[in-house]
Design an enzyme around this catalytic site. Structure first.
Site, PDB file in Angstrom:
ATOM      1  N   ARG A  40      92.097  47.331  39.977  1.00 44.98           N
ATOM      2  CA  ARG A  40      92.245  46.928  41.365  1.00 44.98           C
ATOM      3  C   ARG A  40      92.545  48.089  42.309  1.00 44.98           C
ATOM      4  O   ARG A  40      91.777  48.370  43.214  1.00 44.98           O
ATOM      5  CB  ARG A  40      93.339  45.869  41.496  1.00 44.98           C
ATOM      6  CG  ARG A  40      93.356  45.258  42.885  1.00 44.98           C
ATOM      7  CD  ARG A  40      94.466  44.249  43.062  1.00 44.98           C
ATOM      8  NE  ARG A  40      94.352  43.133  42.145  1.00 44.98           N
ATOM      9  CZ  ARG A  40      95.244  42.166  42.057  1.00 44.98           C
ATOM     10  NH1 ARG A  40      96.309  42.187  42.823  1.00 44.98           N
ATOM     11  NH2 ARG A  40      95.107  41.176  41.202  1.00 44.98           N
ATOM     12  N   HIS A  86      82.893  39.613  40.822  1.00 47.85           N
ATOM     13  CA  HIS A  86      84.294  39.851  41.216  1.00 47.85           C
ATOM     14  C   HIS A  86      85.013  38.520  41.469  1.00 47.85           C
ATOM     15  O   HIS A  86      84.926  37.956  42.555  1.00 47.85           O
ATOM     16  CB  HIS A  86      84.292  40.705  42.495  1.00 47.85           C
ATOM     17  CG  HIS A  86      85.608  41.354  42.795  1.00 47.85           C
ATOM     18  ND1 HIS A  86      86.165  42.329  42.005  1.00 47.85           N
ATOM     19  CD2 HIS A  86      86.475  41.170  43.827  1.00 47.85           C
ATOM     20  CE1 HIS A  86      87.308  42.725  42.534  1.00 47.85           C
ATOM     21  NE2 HIS A  86      87.526  42.036  43.623  1.00 47.85           N
ATOM     22  N   TYR A 130      78.439  35.788  60.605  1.00 42.29           N
ATOM     23  CA  TYR A 130      77.820  36.387  61.789  1.00 42.29           C
ATOM     24  C   TYR A 130      77.310  37.807  61.552  1.00 42.29           C
ATOM     25  O   TYR A 130      76.488  38.297  62.308  1.00 42.29           O
ATOM     26  CB  TYR A 130      78.820  36.451  62.951  1.00 42.29           C
ATOM     27  CG  TYR A 130      79.354  35.112  63.380  1.00 42.29           C
ATOM     28  CD1 TYR A 130      78.495  34.133  63.881  1.00 42.29           C
ATOM     29  CD2 TYR A 130      80.707  34.812  63.288  1.00 42.29           C
ATOM     30  CE1 TYR A 130      78.984  32.889  64.279  1.00 42.29           C
ATOM     31  CE2 TYR A 130      81.208  33.585  63.685  1.00 42.29           C
ATOM     32  CZ  TYR A 130      80.337  32.627  64.175  1.00 42.29           C
ATOM     33  OH  TYR A 130      80.818  31.406  64.565  1.00 42.29           O
TER      34      TYR A 130
END
Length: 751
Positions: A40, A86, A130
């Protein structure tokens, strides 16, 4: 108790295992810590990526959103990443994707974003439905050779697909784009650098693998931040940071003055430090302005559009721009410290803090490994093709026989293999040949391809056999990256510059940060202190707590330092601007400084760095001290006079003239030359006057040529000339003579 509430197994204790809580917690927390460190928070030294970034780039590659293809919706990219590779939240993946596209976060953006991807003011990006994205050339370089067995793959979390363990990394991403992350018990923070410089350092390392960090810093003088700025650290501290892998860089905003005519000017800030939010920075400066912490600044305006333009308006045209900026650098994030902690996963497995040369050497070792693997992969492909081409040539040379076997035999394959001594693959290739490739020309093309591939095979074998040739090939690859991101290009040119911090006077800066206003400092007998606004001449109106009274009051400015001397021989320093206001009775001095309970305030005054003082204890010991030696920068204060009970510090008198007059409690006076007193920074001092009993009452420094003056209780002035003082003149430590006629009954020179 209901049946459904029983533990599994009908309530007997067979399925319940006693576990030591400490051991269980340790084991689970260690598993969590390892997961955070490995999967991570820490980047891999070879490609400079954390798993989430690697998976984003790999997913985009699988989707085919290359730099030359159309942008794809980020929602699709995020969906692919979390669906295949993931297994974490969509928001965290999208945040990582956004960061890869921000040109103020990444020195060399890995993702080319279309739409609102946030800005330097700290505004967040638009939602992923968007925005659109595709790879940049940087991402293509990171992936170069991934389909040629350049790196290992491992199964994804659900074992449906495969993902790369590390990317080939033809781009020196770890140093170029930097990284930051907090794991468990360790963190990483690497600022971005200039690729042209990294490539130069890497090329030097290929030729000189033992090159020192000092040598590499000639190529990489320091970070090159996306937002520019000015690094003001010395070369030695930069070398030390790169050597140890730990340190930091002080980065300041870039500014210049803009002439407004008639002697007026304004300051324009064009670049701010890395990872500082511009809106928050301006907010902070505005708050300091309202709190009157920036007396040299009149106003601040943000006139930024695409580029940064913050306007600072000085209070007046006489304000020194450098002084104003220095005060802002001290109080705001216009100067910020970028930490360096090169804690990375070495070989993808071991977290450790690495020096600059180690990071580059490991990247080069990875590039060599990738080159060898790609070459072997190509070699295997060439061998397969040469085998097929060999079979096809046999077919052309014996075309009629081949056609006959195919037409007449039920099982042509084994017959072909036996007749022409072919392999299974060759026979299959002949059988899969199209009729149109039976032209005369085809034989010539096969021979040409055979020759070309044979030459390429020989070249690759020579490359793999020679260490020098391998490094030459790697140098060429690095040279190509250097050309693409050279300092001559818009993206490649250095943004962060280096400069020495101007040597500014600390006191001047401190004063520039305080609004200058007149105040009256009031200290009571019980050591309560306050600062009243304005200069108050009549102190009789001041109120105190019951049983308390005025000790000392004097005028000052908020920019002054106040020196406080206690009966224990200690001096404390407090800025007049730090004192509580005049409402109420102020605050106890003991809260502000570490003053012993058995000591009281002897006196307090405004610090004058040019002045010297005579200190005296009650027993009559004293010395001269330079006032700057009394300044203490901590709560603890400074011990300047060594006294032990029952003796205590009693008098602090400014030095002037050339003689000292000492009066004892026994009303005897002694006058002696000032030069008989030693100048010290701390001590007990020497005897000023000898007493059978009692101690010193008062001291006065004066010029013998002007005579000795005093005032009686009625306010009348008396002066004794040099000749009239003959009988009192002597050496220090004498007993002295009874005071002259008209000397005040109080035994003090001020009546």
């Amino acid at each position: 108790m209901g049946k459904e509430l029983l533990p599994p197994g009908g309530g007997d204790d067979d399925n319940i295992l006693p576990v030591d809580l400490k051991a269980a917690l340790e084991e689970r927390y260690l598993a969590y810590a390892l997961s955070t460190i490995m999967h991570r928070a820490l980047p891999d030294v070879r490609d400079g990526l954390k798993p989430v970034h690697r998976r984003i780039i790999h997913a985009m590659s699988e989707m085919g959103v290359r730099p030359n293809s159309a942008h794809k919706k980020c929602a699709r990219i995020v969906g692919d990443v979390i669906g295949k590779f993931h297994p974490h939240g969509d928001q965290s993946v999208y945040d990582a994707l956004v960061r890869l596209a921000q040109d103020f976060s990444q020195r060399y953006p890995v993702v080319d974003g279309q739409g609102n991807f946030g800005n330097i003011d700290g505004d967040s990006a638009a939602a992923y439905r968007y925005t659109e994205a595709r790879m940049t050339d940087v991402a293509v370089l990171l992936l170069e050779g991934i389909d040629q067995d350049a790196v290992d793959f491992r199964p994804t979390y659900n074992e449906e697909d495969e993902e790369p363990v590390v990317l080939p990394g033809a781009f020196p991403n770890l140093l170029a784009n930097g990284a930051s992350g907090i794991a468990v018990g360790m963190a990483t923070s690497i600022p971005p650098h200039n690729v042209h410089e990294i490539c130069d350092a890497a090329l030097h390392l290929i030729k000189h693998p033992d090159a020192t960090v000092e040598k590499l810093v000639e190529f990489i003088p320091g970070p090159d931040l996306p937002t520019g700025g000015v690094i003001i650290d010395g070369r030695d501290s930069i070398i030390d940071a790169y050597k140890t892998g730990r340190g930091g860089f002080r980065v300041r905003a870039k500014w210049q003055t803009e002439d407004l005519g008639r002697g007026g000017y304004q300051i324009i800030v064009t670049e701010i430090p890395f990872q500082v939010q511009k809106s928050r920075l301006i907010e902070k400066i505005a708050e300091l302005l309202i709190a009157r912490k920036l007396p040299l600044l009149e106003d601040i305006r943000d006139e930024s559009a695409e580029d940064v333009r913050v306007v600072l308006v000085p209070k007046s045209r006489t304000v020194d721009a450098t002084l104003l900026m220095e005060s802002l650098f001290r109080l705001t994030e216009l100067e910020s410290r970028i930490p360096l902690n090169m804690n990375v996963l070495s070989m993808g497995r071991i977290p450790r803090v690495m020096a600059l040369n180690e990071v580059l050497l490991e990247w080069l070792a990875h590039r060599k490994d990738v080159l060898i693997r790609r070459s072997k992969h190509r070699l295997a492909a060439i061998d397969r093709r040469l085998e097929i081409l060999g079979g096809l040539l046999v077919a052309y040379l014996n075309l009629d026989e081949v056609i006959r076997i195919i037409r007449e035999e039920d099982e042509p394959k084994p017959v072909l293999m036996a007749r022409f001594n072919l392999t299974d693959i060759q026979a299959e290739a002949i059988l899969n040949m199209r009729l149109r490739s039976l032209r005369k020309l085809e034989e010539f093309e096969i021979r040409t391809e055979f020759d070309q591939l044979s030459k390429e095979k020989a070249d690759i074998e020579a490359l793999l056999a020679s260490e020098d040739k391998l490094w030459q090939a790697i140098s060429w690859e690095i040279g190509e990256v250097k050309k693409k991101y050279a300092k001559a290009t818009e993206l490649g040119k250095r943004r962060t510059i280096f400069a020495e911090a101007p040597q500014a006077d600390d006191d001047a800066i401190s004063q520039a940060m305080i609004e200058k206003e007149p105040v009256t400092i009031v200290i009571s007998e019980k050591a309560w202190i306050r600062a009243l606004k304005g200069h108050i001449s009549d102190t009789s109106t001041l109120s105190f707590k019951e049983g308390d009274a005025l000790k000392v009051a004097f005028p000052a400015q908020t920019t002054d330092k106040i020196l406080i001397v206690t009966t224990g021989g200690k001096a404390y320093t407090i800025g007049a601007d730090k004192l509580p206001g005049g409402r109420g009775h102020g605050e106890p001095l003991r809260v502000m400084v570490d003053m012993e309970n058995d000591q009281d305030v002897l006196t307090a005054f405004v610090h004058d760095p040019q002045r010297k003082l005579v200190l005296s204890s009650a027993a009559g010991n004293g010395f001269v001290i330079v006032e700057t030696e009394m300044v203490a920068n901590t709560r603890k204060g400074k011990q300047i006079m060594n006294v032990s009970m029952p003796d205590e510090a009693k008098l602090v008198v400014p030095v002037k003239g050339d003689h000292v007059a000492v009066v004892g409690e026994n009303r005897k006076m002694l006058v002696f030359p000032l030069n008989q007193l030693p100048e010290m920074t701390r001590g007990k001092g020497v005897r000023l006057q000898r007493y059978k009993d009692g101690g010193v009452a008062d001291i006065k420094c004066f010029a013998i040529a002007d005579g000795l003056s005093w005032e009686d209780s009625a306010g009348r002035s008396f002066t004794r000339t040099k000749d009239e003082l003959i009988e009192w003149l002597g050496d220090r430590a004498g007993a002295g003579r009874t005071v002259p006629k008209g000397f005040p009954k109080s035994g003090r020179f001020t009546g």
